[in-house]
Design a protein around this motif. Structure first.
Motif, mmCIF file in Angstrom:
data_model
loop_
_atom_site.group_PDB
_atom_site.id
_atom_site.type_symbol
_atom_site.label_atom_id
_atom_site.label_comp_id
_atom_site.label_asym_id
_atom_site.label_seq_id
_atom_site.Cartn_x
_atom_site.Cartn_y
_atom_site.Cartn_z
ATOM 1 N N VAL A 129 0.852 -1.194 0.000
ATOM 2 C CA VAL A 129 0.000 0.000 0.000
ATOM 3 C C VAL A 129 0.887 1.243 0.000
ATOM 4 O O VAL A 129 1.775 1.384 0.841
ATOM 5 C CB VAL A 129 -0.927 0.011 1.221
ATOM 6 N N GLY A 130 0.667 2.135 -0.957
ATOM 7 C CA GLY A 130 1.477 3.344 -1.038
ATOM 8 C C GLY A 130 2.847 3.135 -1.649
ATOM 9 O O GLY A 130 3.707 4.019 -1.577
ATOM 10 N N GLY A 131 3.068 1.970 -2.261
ATOM 11 C CA GLY A 131 4.370 1.680 -2.852
ATOM 12 C C GLY A 131 4.769 2.699 -3.908
ATOM 13 O O GLY A 131 3.930 3.244 -4.624
ATOM 14 N N CYS B 208 11.764 9.415 3.440
ATOM 15 C CA CYS B 208 10.577 9.131 4.249
ATOM 16 C C CYS B 208 9.346 9.039 3.357
ATOM 17 O O CYS B 208 9.074 9.946 2.575
ATOM 18 C CB CYS B 208 10.357 10.225 5.293
ATOM 19 N N ASP B 209 8.609 7.965 3.509
ATOM 20 C CA ASP B 209 7.357 7.764 2.783
ATOM 21 C C ASP B 209 6.281 7.356 3.793
ATOM 22 O O ASP B 209 5.862 6.195 3.828
ATOM 23 C CB ASP B 209 7.535 6.681 1.717
ATOM 24 N N PRO B 210 5.844 8.301 4.627
ATOM 25 C CA PRO B 210 4.892 7.977 5.687
ATOM 26 C C PRO B 210 3.499 7.703 5.134
ATOM 27 O O PRO B 210 3.223 7.987 3.955
ATOM 28 C CB PRO B 210 4.883 9.253 6.534
ATOM 29 N N PRO B 211 2.608 7.157 5.959
ATOM 30 C CA PRO B 211 1.205 7.045 5.528
ATOM 31 C C PRO B 211 0.691 8.412 5.094
ATOM 32 O O PRO B 211 0.936 9.415 5.762
ATOM 33 C CB PRO B 211 0.495 6.559 6.799
ATOM 34 N N TYR B 212 0.020 8.462 3.970
ATOM 35 C CA TYR B 212 -0.463 9.738 3.462
ATOM 36 C C TYR B 212 -1.600 10.272 4.336
ATOM 37 O O TYR B 212 -2.414 9.499 4.856
ATOM 38 C CB TYR B 212 -0.919 9.591 2.011
#
Length: 253
Positions: free
Chosen positions: A8-10, A169-173
């Motif tokens: 998810v969110g890749g 950083c790729d946090p939950p949107y």
């Protein structure tokens, strides 16, 4: 190379844009804070002499560690499994405390591969190959020398910070947090603010990806914010081939 899992969110569709904004010189350590499927990590053979993959999800981290050290054993656990709702539900309900680390890794790989949207929540109703030995061996080689951590973002950033460190950083949107398997109870606005405050005080550099959102733009207004577009894969799958999705790349340099 590609990641061996969806997530998810890749960042499969945005990874080139992200990496193009990394500093060209001076990066001694690369730290992927919200590792997920590791699409940005895997985009290059090496981002820096020292590399760190981290995620707060302990099952995901256990999967990465076992693919790094025991890919053949993980594949062996899955060699007799088939795409099945019954097996999926059995694996989902399993008590991981009674499993070995290799069994846990195989279970989680199966759940990712067979779940709808790689959410590990519901059976995807599509037959998929859960074992790709060549891909697992490529991942093993790529992860050689990569430190794999299982920490909160605040603890990891504090521990790994220093001149020459690049954090991606790729946090939950924002406002989509419920779709992420973060391993935590919630990732609310206070967590987004804590991430901003933690990054504000670092000695190194950061590159951050987010959805195009007014709240995010406001809290990061003191940094460089760039708007980028990518194909909207969900809408494209439904036939809207021209659909685009706006995202933000934020950095402190």
């Amino acid at each position: 190379m590609d990641s061996f899992i969806a997530w998810v969110g890749g960042k499969k569709l945005l990874r080139k844009e992200i990496v193009n904004r990394f500093p060209e010189e001076g990066v001694k350590k690369y730290v992927e804070v919200f590792g997920g499927a590791g699409w940005v990590l895997f985009y290059k053979d090496k981002h820096a002499e020292k590399e760190v993959y981290n995620d707060v999800n302990s099952e995901l981290v256990n999967l990465f560690r076992n693919v790094k050290y025991h890919p053949e054993a993980v594949a062996k656990e899955l060699e007799l499994t088939v795409s099945s709702r019954e097996i999926f539900e059995k694996f989902k309900a399993a008590d991981v405390g009674q499993m070995t680390e290799i069994q846990r890794a195989a279970r989680y790989l199966y759940l990712i591969k067979l779940s709808y949207g790689a959410t590990v929540r519901s059976f995807g109703c599509r037959a998929r190959n859960t074992i790709d030995m060549d891909a697992l061996l490529q991942v093993k080689r790529r992860l050689d020398g990569v430190l794999i951590e299982n920490k909160s973002f605040a603890k990891l950033i504090t521990a790994q910070d220093g001149v020459g460190t690049l954090f991606y950083c790729d946090p939950p949107y924002h406002n989509t947090e419920k779709y992420y398997d973060t391993g935590e109870d919630s990732f609310g606005e206070e967590m987004h603010i804590l991430l901003r405050d933690t990054l504000r005080g670092i000695k190194g550099n950061f590159v951050l990806s987010y959805n195009d959102d007014e709240f995010i733009i406001e809290i990061y207004k003191d940094f460089v914010i760039e708007e980028v577009e990518r194909s909207h894969n969900l809408k494209m799958a439904m036939g809207d081939l021209g659909s685009r999705y706006k995202e933000l790349i934020i950095r402190n340099f």
